[in-house]
Every structure is written in structure tokens, then in C-alpha cells.
Design a protein around this motif. Structure first.
Motif, mmCIF file in Angstrom:
data_model
loop_
_atom_site.group_PDB
_atom_site.id
_atom_site.type_symbol
_atom_site.label_atom_id
_atom_site.label_comp_id
_atom_site.label_asym_id
_atom_site.label_seq_id
_atom_site.Cartn_x
_atom_site.Cartn_y
_atom_site.Cartn_z
ATOM 1 N N PRO A 102 0.936 -1.285 -0.100
ATOM 2 C CA PRO A 102 -0.166 -0.064 -0.103
ATOM 3 C C PRO A 102 0.704 1.299 -0.042
ATOM 4 O O PRO A 102 1.679 1.449 0.643
ATOM 5 C CB PRO A 102 -0.773 -0.099 1.349
ATOM 6 N N ILE A 103 0.424 1.990 -0.756
ATOM 7 C CA ILE A 103 0.975 3.505 -0.607
ATOM 8 C C ILE A 103 -0.124 4.521 -0.371
ATOM 9 O O ILE A 103 -1.448 4.566 -1.222
ATOM 10 C CB ILE A 103 1.664 3.927 -2.052
ATOM 11 N N ALA A 104 -0.189 5.558 0.359
ATOM 12 C CA ALA A 104 -1.079 6.484 0.757
ATOM 13 C C ALA A 104 -0.622 8.027 0.592
ATOM 14 O O ALA A 104 0.607 8.102 1.247
ATOM 15 C CB ALA A 104 -1.707 6.544 2.339
ATOM 16 N N GLU A 105 -1.082 8.526 -0.405
ATOM 17 C CA GLU A 105 -0.414 9.847 -1.118
ATOM 18 C C GLU A 105 -1.327 10.867 -0.504
ATOM 19 O O GLU A 105 -2.653 10.935 -0.965
ATOM 20 C CB GLU A 105 -0.188 9.796 -2.463
ATOM 21 N N LEU A 106 -0.678 11.977 0.107
ATOM 22 C CA LEU A 106 -1.682 13.271 0.401
ATOM 23 C C LEU A 106 -1.522 14.078 -0.519
ATOM 24 O O LEU A 106 -0.094 14.417 -0.824
ATOM 25 C CB LEU A 106 -1.110 13.643 1.879
ATOM 26 N N ASP A 107 -2.438 14.760 -1.121
ATOM 27 C CA ASP A 107 -2.284 15.717 -2.136
ATOM 28 C C ASP A 107 -1.479 16.967 -1.908
ATOM 29 O O ASP A 107 -1.144 17.729 -2.659
ATOM 30 C CB ASP A 107 -3.573 15.919 -3.138
ATOM 31 N N ALA A 108 -1.244 17.235 -0.597
ATOM 32 C CA ALA A 108 -0.273 18.218 0.058
ATOM 33 C C ALA A 108 1.024 18.026 -0.120
ATOM 34 O O ALA A 108 2.041 18.663 0.601
ATOM 35 C CB ALA A 108 -0.751 18.651 1.639
ATOM 36 N N GLY A 109 1.629 16.942 -0.586
ATOM 37 C CA GLY A 109 2.892 16.499 -0.849
ATOM 38 C C GLY A 109 3.493 15.506 -0.121
ATOM 39 O O GLY A 109 4.829 15.425 0.130
ATOM 40 N N TRP A 110 2.698 14.944 0.808
ATOM 41 C CA TRP A 110 3.265 13.520 1.417
ATOM 42 C C TRP A 110 2.862 12.056 0.946
ATOM 43 O O TRP A 110 1.778 11.948 0.549
ATOM 44 C CB TRP A 110 2.779 13.891 2.859
ATOM 45 N N GLU A 111 3.549 11.396 1.577
ATOM 46 C CA GLU A 111 3.226 9.720 1.133
ATOM 47 C C GLU A 111 3.747 8.752 2.441
ATOM 48 O O GLU A 111 4.637 9.316 3.206
ATOM 49 C CB GLU A 111 3.820 9.166 -0.021
ATOM 50 N N VAL A 112 2.806 7.874 2.663
ATOM 51 C CA VAL A 112 3.142 6.700 3.821
ATOM 52 C C VAL A 112 3.107 5.623 2.800
ATOM 53 O O VAL A 112 2.197 5.222 2.173
ATOM 54 C CB VAL A 112 2.014 6.932 4.580
ATOM 55 N N VAL A 113 4.292 4.898 2.944
ATOM 56 C CA VAL A 113 4.558 3.732 1.930
ATOM 57 C C VAL A 113 5.021 2.606 2.999
ATOM 58 O O VAL A 113 5.657 2.857 4.218
ATOM 59 C CB VAL A 113 5.648 3.914 0.977
ATOM 60 N N LEU A 114 4.541 1.397 2.675
ATOM 61 C CA LEU A 114 5.096 0.294 3.331
ATOM 62 C C LEU A 114 6.310 -0.380 2.541
ATOM 63 O O LEU A 114 5.847 -0.683 1.269
ATOM 64 C CB LEU A 114 3.800 -0.927 3.563
ATOM 65 N N THR A 115 7.232 -0.458 3.018
ATOM 66 C CA THR A 115 8.510 -0.989 2.177
ATOM 67 C C THR A 115 8.466 -2.463 2.115
ATOM 68 O O THR A 115 7.781 -3.315 2.771
ATOM 69 C CB THR A 115 9.864 -0.545 2.886
ATOM 70 N N ALA A 116 9.517 -3.144 1.229
ATOM 71 C CA ALA A 116 9.362 -4.436 0.936
ATOM 72 C C ALA A 116 9.971 -5.323 2.346
ATOM 73 O O ALA A 116 9.556 -6.189 2.402
ATOM 74 C CB ALA A 116 10.370 -4.813 -0.132
ATOM 75 N N SER A 117 10.615 -4.573 3.280
ATOM 76 C CA SER A 117 11.099 -5.231 4.443
ATOM 77 C C SER A 117 9.989 -5.030 5.556
ATOM 78 O O SER A 117 10.411 -5.426 6.650
ATOM 79 C CB SER A 117 12.192 -4.393 4.729
#
Length: 71
Positions: free
Chosen positions: A46-61
Motif C-alpha cells: 500500500p501507498i497512501a499519498e496526500l495531495d499536500a505533498g506527503w506519502e506513507v509507504v510500506l517498504t518491501a522489508s
């Protein structure tokens, strides 16, 4: 890429948002940023992107990263 969903800051994230991302999303919103989140899936993560310029990602690890959006 799997289809995702969209929601406004300050609203309860949809059930499809993984629990692992929720604390980082709340942390970003606590900074006073506003806008809309978009949840997408890339390579099963999953990747959550905020249109204000931020993202929250789950890495492969399995690590959750909250960072300014990178093109």
C-alpha cells in the motif's frame, strides 16, 4: 497496480487502509496538513499519498515510511 480509494484529511480512513499505515497517516495529519489521501497498491504494497505533498509507504522489508512525496 490494484485500485485504491480516496478520503479527506480528518475523516476516518476507509477499512481498506491497512492498520500499519494508520499511525503514520495520523502523524502527518497532526501537522495541520489538509487535502485528500489516495490509497493505491504497487507490487502488493500500500501507498497512501496526500495531495499536500506527503506519502506513507510500506517498504518491501515491512517498514512504514512517512516522507515528502518524491517524483
Amino acid at each position: 497496480m490494484q485500485l485504491g480509494t480516496r478520503w479527506a484529511t480528518g475523516a476516518e480512513p476507509p477499512a481498506s487502509v491497512p492498520a500499519s499505515l494508520r499511525p503514520a497517516i495520523a502523524e502527518i495529519e497532526a501537522r495541520g496538513l489538509s487535502g485528500h489521501w489516495t490509497l493505491t497498491w504497487l507490487e502488493g504494497r500500500p501507498i497512501a499519498e496526500l495531495d499536500a505533498g506527503w506519502e506513507v509507504v510500506l517498504t518491501a522489508s515491512g517498514e512504514v515510511l512517512a516522507r515528502p512525496f518524491q517524483d
